[in-house]
Every structure is written in structure tokens, then in C-alpha cells.
Write an enzyme that holds these catalytic residues in place. Structure first.
Site, PDB file in Angstrom:
ATOM      1  N   HIS A 165       0.839  -1.201   0.000  1.00 17.92           N
ATOM      2  CA  HIS A 165       0.000   0.000   0.000  1.00 17.92           C
ATOM      3  C   HIS A 165       0.873   1.251   0.000  1.00 17.92           C
ATOM      4  CE1 HIS A 165      -3.893   2.040   1.621  1.00 17.92           C
ATOM      5  NE2 HIS A 165      -3.170   2.902   0.905  1.00 17.92           N
ATOM      6  N   HIS A 197       1.407   5.147  -2.226  1.00 14.97           N
ATOM      7  CA  HIS A 197       0.958   6.081  -3.265  1.00 14.97           C
ATOM      8  C   HIS A 197       2.222   6.618  -3.933  1.00 14.97           C
ATOM      9  CE1 HIS A 197      -3.284   6.221  -1.913  1.00 14.97           C
ATOM     10  NE2 HIS A 197      -2.738   5.860  -0.768  1.00 14.97           N
ATOM     11  N   ASN A 198       2.546   6.039  -5.110  1.00 14.14           N
ATOM     12  CA  ASN A 198       3.788   6.460  -5.788  1.00 14.14           C
ATOM     13  C   ASN A 198       3.558   7.686  -6.674  1.00 14.14           C
ATOM     14  OD1 ASN A 198       2.433   4.325  -7.514  1.00 14.14           O
ATOM     15  ND2 ASN A 198       3.798   5.342  -8.954  1.00 14.14           N
ATOM     16  N   ARG A 199       2.279   8.057  -6.896  1.00 15.49           N
ATOM     17  CA  ARG A 199       1.884   9.340  -7.535  1.00 15.49           C
ATOM     18  C   ARG A 199       2.144   9.440  -9.029  1.00 15.49           C
ATOM     19  NH1 ARG A 199      -1.378  10.280  -3.411  1.00 15.49           N
ATOM     20  NH2 ARG A 199      -0.412  11.168  -1.574  1.00 15.49           N
ATOM     21  N   LYS A 230      -9.396  -1.940  -6.408  1.00 20.62           N
ATOM     22  CA  LYS A 230      -9.669  -1.097  -5.244  1.00 20.62           C
ATOM     23  C   LYS A 230     -10.934  -0.274  -5.474  1.00 20.62           C
ATOM     24  CE  LYS A 230      -7.900   2.302  -2.016  1.00 20.62           C
ATOM     25  NZ  LYS A 230      -6.750   2.989  -1.424  1.00 20.62           N
ATOM     26  N   HIS A 257     -10.987   1.230   0.452  1.00 22.40           N
ATOM     27  CA  HIS A 257     -10.835   2.338   1.401  1.00 22.40           C
ATOM     28  C   HIS A 257     -12.164   2.354   2.142  1.00 22.40           C
ATOM     29  CE1 HIS A 257      -9.491   6.367   2.864  1.00 22.40           C
ATOM     30  NE2 HIS A 257     -10.758   6.332   3.223  1.00 22.40           N
ATOM     31  N   HIS A 299      -5.634  -0.320   5.379  1.00 25.19           N
ATOM     32  CA  HIS A 299      -5.415   0.619   6.503  1.00 25.19           C
ATOM     33  C   HIS A 299      -6.490   0.590   7.603  1.00 25.19           C
ATOM     34  CE1 HIS A 299      -8.205   3.060   4.214  1.00 25.19           C
ATOM     35  NE2 HIS A 299      -7.335   3.564   3.383  1.00 25.19           N
ATOM     36  N   ASP A 338       0.656   2.782   3.661  1.00 30.93           N
ATOM     37  CA  ASP A 338      -0.142   3.889   3.118  1.00 30.93           C
ATOM     38  C   ASP A 338       0.754   5.111   2.871  1.00 30.93           C
ATOM     39  OD1 ASP A 338      -2.273   5.279   2.129  1.00 30.93           O
ATOM     40  OD2 ASP A 338      -3.395   5.377   4.014  1.00 30.93           O
ATOM     41  N   HIS A 398       2.985  14.258   0.171  1.00 30.26           N
ATOM     42  CA  HIS A 398       2.457  15.557  -0.278  1.00 30.26           C
ATOM     43  C   HIS A 398       3.515  16.604   0.035  1.00 30.26           C
ATOM     44  CE1 HIS A 398      -1.601  13.936  -0.803  1.00 30.26           C
ATOM     45  NE2 HIS A 398      -1.526  13.402   0.394  1.00 30.26           N
TER      46      HIS A 398
HETATM   47  O1  DOR Z   1      -4.699  10.108   4.010  1.00 33.22           O
HETATM   48  C1  DOR Z   1      -4.837   9.572   2.912  1.00 33.22           C
HETATM   49  N1  DOR Z   1      -4.039   9.901   1.876  1.00 33.22           N
HETATM   50  N2  DOR Z   1      -5.814   8.679   2.763  1.00 33.22           N
HETATM   51  C2  DOR Z   1      -6.139   8.211   1.536  1.00 33.22           C
HETATM   52  O2  DOR Z   1      -7.104   7.494   1.449  1.00 33.22           O
HETATM   53  C3  DOR Z   1      -5.398   8.627   0.344  1.00 33.22           C
HETATM   54  C4  DOR Z   1      -4.061   9.134   0.672  1.00 33.22           C
HETATM   55  C5  DOR Z   1      -3.439   9.939  -0.454  1.00 33.22           C
HETATM   56  O3  DOR Z   1      -3.563   9.552  -1.612  1.00 33.22           O
HETATM   57  O4  DOR Z   1      -2.802  10.952  -0.159  1.00 33.22           O
HETATM   58 ZN    ZN Z   2      -3.807   4.843   0.758  1.00 34.91          ZN
END
Ligand code: DOR
Ligand code: ZN
Length: 457
Positions: free
Chosen positions: A62, A64-66, A148, A183, A239, A313, A317
Site C-alpha cells: 500500500h 501512493h507512488n503518484r 480497489k 478504502h 489501513h 499507506d 504531499h
Molecule cells: O490520508 C490519505 N491519503 N488517505 C487516503 O485514502 C489517500 C491518501 C493519499 O492519496 O494521499
Molecule cells: Zn492509501
């Protein structure tokens, strides 16, 4: 016979137990022997494990590689650089990118970008919405690891299908043999409290947590378990943040539903007090819960077995998006999520040092089990002869403090773990026989990482 690589002088730990004075031997990226150091074959390159612990490579299902589309936050190269530095040999990317990964072309693009630049091996989920139900078989063909659905609004605003569509999606996914993860937050409950709190001017970081109450998570878990009981689909709860949701998962397992679950290091480590201490940088969805929920998560989830896997997770950002310079400013202006790839092993080894779980149980939940849940075992998550030579060497006694986010390798490194002290650290990361991290440096070549083939094609 002389093989490519041998690692000597480790304690080798798998879910089945531990062997001191041991190591592994590798030829052509594959494990050819595991056992006592003095019985391993000669090798062109020998690493001395220095008495540290060697485990099958950590599998984080899990992150998020963006990439594609949100590379200003993170990309495959930076996410997998952090993975390598964190001792993680396989990662699975989430589909809330731009475009979202909802069609075979988008999945192919995501795979291509990963092949170009990843340091460790990878896979990807695809998202299911009202718009792409008919593509479920094609997405399977295109090689997705799993599916998902985002039930409640979160980063990326990918809308959920309605309950009828979810049941149909489960029926279609059941036919692929793959698993559908959620989710799991009830969107109506969180939207209601979010609007109400905003109207009342409740703007503190802790208000964000309370706008997404435990009942929203528990209800979503229970509803999806009921649908899976009806359809026979294999489902997964990403999560899991609360003991109440872990109890719901346990009840589902007791009823014979094929439901698996993961939790993250932050739900096991922090309580919601972190929102009062650190503010918006600790903001995440679902939120970090109170002490009572955390204790039940430990008791029912970890000790009781409702939680199968540990995953991060990892959700990078920018500092601006996370309001690092204004941590207690209006929380509705902040974004949710923070990085985790380089603190997951230290957190889990700290629990081992505290006697809260054994090394064997840690390895099971952080390597073998995630690989099993998502159909990558034993190629990933094991040290079996003939499988990929992925392993991680950790110093389980090293005491250290994360002094600054600058020590981390992501593009944006905001995390509430800055200032926390740990016992345990990744020392060396090996992916298919290549050392990708050693002596504090990412040494592998960008592009060594490859997609984990789950369909045998
Ligand atoms: O806090 C979170 N950030 N929860 C999520 O479900 C997505 C994730 C994100 O993509 O930043
Ligand atoms: Zn996530």
C-alpha cells in the site's frame, strides 16, 4: 559450484523460525541455498552480515507512488528509492493518480513508467468506479495485482460505485480470482460530520479526526463483509485504523468470509493525541484513533490475528499541502497522508524490542502474508530455493532518532515520525540478487525494479 552472491553470518528469520550463523546464496537473481554459513557454496561476492537479522524482503502492498500525473509529490523513482532505503523490496502502487488507473491503457502507462525508473519490484492496483465495471476482465488481463474501491471521499476524489454496482463488481472480480480491496469509510457519515464541523467553525486538526468517526469505518467493513458473504468474492480492508473495525474483520473471518486486512505502523504507534502535538502533518484518512481503539487494534488485530498484513499507506504531499509552516492552522485547508516507507521497519522492530511481537510474527505480517494475500507468494515473501532473491538485513538493536525529514529519500518527506526514537533499522536491501541499498546509500540502478508478474504471462 561458484555462485554470484552469498551472505554469511546472519540470523535468518522466517515465519517458521530462526537460524543463527546462517545466510543465503544467490545465482542469477534466484535463491539457490539457505542455511548455515559454513555450508553455503563459494561465491564471487560474499557479504558479511555481521550477526544481524536477515529476513525475506519486506513487501509493502500500500503505497501512493503518484506517477503518472502527480510527480511533483513523488514518482516511481523517488518512491522506490525510499523503499530501497527502508528495506522494502516490493511495493504496490495505489490507483489515485492522474489519470486514475481505471483502464488497461492507464495501467500499462503506470507499468512502463515503473520499468523505466523503479529501484525495487512493484505492482499496481486498478480502481473500480461506476464508469468501468465492464472493464474488470480486461484489467485482469492487463496484469493488475488487484482491485480497489474508495468508499468514502479521500485524496483524489474517486467516487464509489453504488452498493448494487459494488455487488456486481464483486461478482465480476470473483471470476478473475483476484482480490478487491477497500478504502473502508462510509462516505455519508464522513461527509455529514465534515459539513457540520465546518459550519460550526471547528477547524483544529483533531476536528478532522473526529469528522471521520470509528463507526464510519466499522460500518463500511461490515457492509463489505456482508456483500462478500453473498457473492463469494475475496476482499481486503486497507489501513484498518481502529479496534472496532478489527473486531468486525474478526467476525467476518469467523463467518468464513475470505476477508483479509492490513494496518499501518502509525495506527499501532500513535494515538489521536498526535493531532494535538503535531497537528496537520499527522493528518491522514482514516484518522489516528484514541488509546482505547489502539489497544483493541493490538489485542484483536495483532495478538488475535484479525490483521494479516502491515503496510504503510505511504502518501507523500508537499510541505505546503501539509501546512508544515502552520501545523495548527485551519485543518480543512490541509491534505491527508504522509510518507512511511523508511519508518515502517524501525517502528515494527521497536515493537519487537518491546516484546509486543516476535521477529517471526513481524516477518509473517510484513513479508510472507502480504505476498500471499495478493498472489505473489512464494516468488515474493519467502526465502524458498528457486524464488526471487529478495531479502533485507536489519539491525534489530540499533537505537536511533529520526531527527529530520531531510534524512529520508522521498521527494516530499513530511511525516509525524520526525522526533520519534526507534530500536531497529534496515541495513541492506537486495532485490533479485542486486544490492540496492547498503551502508546508508541507495546503490542500485534506477530501472532495476520490475513488475511482479502475477498471471504467469
Ligand atoms: O490520508 C490519505 N491519503 N488517505 C487516503 O485514502 C489517500 C491518501 C493519499 O492519496 O494521499
Ligand atoms: Zn492509501
Amino acid at each position: 559450484m561458484t555462485v554470484d552472491l552469498a551472505v554469511h553470518n546472519c540470523t535468518v528469520v522466517t515465519p517458521a523460525g530462526r537460524t543463527p550463523d546462517a545466510g543465503v546464496a544467490v545465482e542469477d537473481g534466484t535463491i539457490v541455498a539457505v542455511g548455515r554459513s559454513d555450508r553455503l557454496p563459494d561465491a564471487d561476492r560474499v557479504l558479511d552480515g555481521d550477526g544481524n537479522v536477515l529476513v525475506p524482503g519486506i513487501v509493502d502492498c500500500h503505497i501512493h507512488n503518484r506517477e503518472p500525473g502527480l510527480e511533483y509529490k513523488e514518482d516511481w523513482e523517488s518512491a522506490t528509492r525510499a523503499a530501497a532505503a527502508g528495506g522494502v523490496t516490493t511495493v504496490v502502487g495505489m490507483p489515485n493518480t492522474d489519470p486514475v488507473i481505471d483502464r488497461p491503457e492507464h495501467l500499462e502507462l503506470k507499468f512502463e513508467r515503473g520499468e523505466d525508473s523503479a529501484h525495487v519490484d512493484f505492482q499496481s492496483y486498478v480502481v473500480v468506479t461506476s464508469e468501468n465495471l465492464e472493464l474488470i476482465p480486461d484489467l485482469d488481463e492487463a496484469g493488475a495485482l488487484g482491485y480497489k474501491i474508495f468508499l468514502g471521499s479521500t485524496v483524489g476524489d474517486v467516487p464509489p460505485p453504488n452498493d448494487g454496482e459494488i455487488i456486481e463488481a464483486m461478482e465480476a472480480i470473483r471470476e478473475t480470482g483476484k482480490r478487491l480491496g477497500f478504502h473502508e469509510e462510509n462516505g455519508e457519515i464522513i461527509d455529514h460530520y465534515t459539513e457540520r464541523f465546518q459550519a460550526e467553525g471547528r477547524n483544529d486538526p483533531i476536528d478532522h479526526s473526529h469528522s471521520r468517526p470509528v463507526i464510519a469505518e466499522r460500518e463500511a467493513v461490515e457492509r463489505m463483509i456482508t456483500f462478500a458473504e453473498e457473492t463469494g468474492a475475496k476482499i481486503h480492508m486497507y489501513h484498518v485504523s481502529s479496534g472496532s473495525a478489527a473486531e468486525a474483520v474478526a467476525r467476518g473471518k469467523d463467518r468464513g468470509v475470505d476477508v483479509t486486512a492490513e494496518t499501518t505502523p502509525h495506527y499501532l504507534w500513535f494515538t489521536e493525541e498526535v493531532m494535538r502535538e503535531k497537528g496537520n502533518p499527522a493528518r491522514i484518512q482514516p484518522p489516528i484513533r484514541n488509546a482505547e481503539e489502539r489497544e483493541t487494534l493490538w489485542a484483536v488485530g495483532m495478538d488475535g490475528g484479525a490483521i494479516d498484513c502491515i503496510a504503510t499507506d505511504h502518501a507523500p504531499h508537499t510541505p505546503e499541502e501539509k501546512m508544515v509552516d502552520d501545523p495548527f492552522g485551519n485543518t480543512w485547508d490541509a491534505i491527508s497522508g504522509f510518507v512511511g516507507l523508511e519508518t515502517e521497519i524501525p517502528v515494527m522492530l521497536s515493537f519487537v524490542a518491546d516484546g509486543r511481537l516476535t521477529l517471526e510474527e513481524w516477518v509473517r505480517r510484513h513479508s510472507a502474508r502480504p505476498a500471499q494475500v495478493w498472489g505473489m507468494y512464494p516468488q515474493k515473501g519467502s526465502l524458498q530455493v528457486g524464488t526471487d532473491a529478495d531479502f533485507t538485513i536489519v539491525d534489530s538493536d540499533r537505537e536511533w532518532t529520526l531527527e529530520s525529514a531531510d534524512e529520508l529519500h522521498s521527494k516530499n518527506c513530511v511525516t509525524p515520525f520526525v522526533g520519534e526514537s526507534f530500536t531497529g533499522k534496515a541495513l541492506t536491501t537486495v532485490v533479485r540478487g542486486e544490492v540496492v541499498y547498503a551502508d546508508g546509500e541507495v546503490v542500485g540502478e534506477s530501472g532495476h525494479g520490475t513488475r511482479v508478474d502475477v498471471d504467469g504471462d
